[in-house]
Write an enzyme that holds these catalytic residues in place. Sequence first.
Site, short mmCIF file in Angstrom:
data_model
loop_
_atom_site.label_atom_id
_atom_site.label_comp_id
_atom_site.label_asym_id
_atom_site.label_seq_id
_atom_site.Cartn_x
_atom_site.Cartn_y
_atom_site.Cartn_z
CD GLU A 1 14.81 36.72 -78.85
OE1 GLU A 1 13.65 37.38 -78.37
OE2 GLU A 1 14.96 36.54 -80.31
CG HIS B 1 12.67 39.14 -87.41
ND1 HIS B 1 12.05 38.04 -87.07
CD2 HIS B 1 13.54 39.43 -86.49
CE1 HIS B 1 12.34 37.80 -85.71
NE2 HIS B 1 13.31 38.70 -85.48
CO CO Z 1 14.22 38.92 -83.47
ZN ZN Z 2 15.55 40.24 -80.66
#
Ligand code: CO
Ligand code: ZN
Length: 332
Positions: free
Chosen positions: A196, A305
């Site tokens: 993803e 992140h």
């Molecule tokens: Co992400």
């Molecule tokens: Zn994600």
Amino acid sequence: MKQLLKILTETFAPSGYEDAVREIILKEVKPLADEVRVDALGNLIVRKKPTKASKTSKRIMLAAHMDEIGVIASHVDKKGFVRFTNVGTTLGRYLPGSRVRFLNGTMGLIGYDRLELIDNIIPLNKMYIDVGATSRGNCPIKVGDIAAFERSFIEMGDRLVAKSLDDRVGVVVLIETLRAIKSTSNDLYFVFTTQEEVGSRGAGSATFGIDPEIGIAVDVTPTGDTPASIKMVMELSKGPCVKFRDVGMIADPRVADWMIQSAEKAKIPYQREVLLIGSTDAREIQISRAGVMAGALSIPVRYVHSASEMVDINDMKNSVKLLTAMLKNPAL
Ligand code: CO
Ligand code: ZN
């Protein structure tokens, strides 16, 4: 739920190398599923057939991605310092001083070239990984070796902090939803997708294979609830977020309505989501084959992140409740 999240977030699965996370999920879902298979791209596809099929039964695909962002070695210099590039949206501001773990077990720490201005954000090509080597010859890392953040899971009351909550939190929500659904009139596909973070590559091919009538991605959404953050309404602890828009998609309004009506009926808190940055697997589901009615349910997460992302356990529990309420009855 916490224990499973701890195990999953302390496992390494940068994009394209999801095997270790898939093994853990497989153990959890096998006893709950009617069919389990792994496709060519490594997607884990878990089917729960309708227990009471009717004319209104729908083929519904749910997706949560197994992979996480990482780095990949691109050059090793004479002294054994490893230059690298990103796998997914690995952000320069979160890297200096971080520890990473390569899939071969080698640990590394991230340093950077001399700066002109000490407060500058540093591009990835001005950083390197020090793995303790002294020459190219004794460096255990080769070009193409891949690594992810090394960071342990911690609890702060209801708030949980770990690397890769994006999207292990979605993975746990899907597993717990599958566990909670004892009977359903729908044909359900719980898909744990690969790649993803590099553009929803796993979800695209999984959707083509399954050919669902409705698709829902369960992923994280960044919030607007920290000091001087982007102006977005999503907050931690206020419930799962019903997506209307992100950079990759306009969610199908029928799917968003279905989520909202189910939440209101079951008295589950929810939030409305317009996301200004990023997208999810729902985009690839929506534009697969001749098109799929698709939306996304998002779990609010801070510091997305980074090596220390933060989620509220109550948002996870309410996401499981909402998906269970939606999926056990005839859809839409
Ligand atoms: Co992400
Ligand atoms: Zn994600």
